[in-house]
Write a protein that holds these residues in place. Sequence first.
Motif, PDB file in Angstrom:
ATOM      1  N   THR A 136       0.812  -1.212   0.000  1.00 34.15           N
ATOM      2  CA  THR A 136       0.000   0.000   0.000  1.00 34.15           C
ATOM      3  C   THR A 136       0.846   1.263   0.000  1.00 34.15           C
ATOM      4  O   THR A 136       0.316   2.345  -0.222  1.00 34.15           O
ATOM      5  N   TYR A 137       2.154   1.140   0.266  1.00 36.58           N
ATOM      6  CA  TYR A 137       2.992   2.344   0.185  1.00 36.58           C
ATOM      7  C   TYR A 137       3.225   2.670  -1.288  1.00 36.58           C
ATOM      8  O   TYR A 137       3.199   1.798  -2.150  1.00 36.58           O
ATOM      9  N   PRO A 138       3.416   3.946  -1.589  1.00 40.96           N
ATOM     10  CA  PRO A 138       3.517   4.348  -2.995  1.00 40.96           C
ATOM     11  C   PRO A 138       4.846   3.978  -3.641  1.00 40.96           C
ATOM     12  O   PRO A 138       5.867   3.842  -2.971  1.00 40.96           O
ATOM     13  N   LEU A 139       4.784   3.842  -4.960  1.00 42.86           N
ATOM     14  CA  LEU A 139       5.980   3.659  -5.774  1.00 42.86           C
ATOM     15  C   LEU A 139       6.134   4.885  -6.666  1.00 42.86           C
ATOM     16  O   LEU A 139       5.151   5.471  -7.112  1.00 42.86           O
ATOM     17  N   ALA A 140       7.390   5.243  -6.905  1.00 41.75           N
ATOM     18  CA  ALA A 140       7.713   6.376  -7.771  1.00 41.75           C
ATOM     19  C   ALA A 140       8.567   5.877  -8.927  1.00 41.75           C
ATOM     20  O   ALA A 140       9.218   4.834  -8.836  1.00 41.75           O
TER      21      ALA A 140
END
Length: 183
Positions: free
Chosen positions: A120-124
């Motif tokens: 659930t943590y974002p990816l860049a």
Amino acid sequence: MKRTILFLLISLSVFAVYAQTTEKTNADDRGYIVKVGDLAPDNFSLELTNGKKTTLKALRGKIVVLQFTASWCSVCRKEMPYLERDVWLPNKDKDLVLIGVDRDEPLEIVKKFHQDMKITYPLALDPGADIFGQFADKKSGVTRNVVIDRNGRIAFLTRLYDPEEFATMKKVIGNLLTNTSAK
């Protein structure tokens, strides 16, 4: 004329050896070109897979973990569930920002990677591995975490997934989160 050419060739060879030696000594034995205590490079923008953008300057005052990763990296895939469960979920509401920075892959692949990993943590995105290259030698591999304190200083660096090192990183993050004097 031959002497001049020979002199130039020797000079270029000496310079090339010096440049390679300097490049290698600037990177530590794990490939990092930054070290704990350094101000984190912040002259880049992180473009998340949802189209939003952020910078380390905008995140000052928070604890930031940059996880350098890639879909093809088996060790990254091994580590990501631990980052999700042990770092992100218990701390996401406590001034912690965790961003996976995907090394040089297109948006569609990164979105699928995000979904496949059930995180659930974002990816860049990191086209050309330019962000990665500000923290580590571009010839070195991913699966590394850079923990940045509230003031933008590097507090901890990991390489590969080692349970002992990961446990130490969690302690460092916990200490940074409880230390509110730098807010």
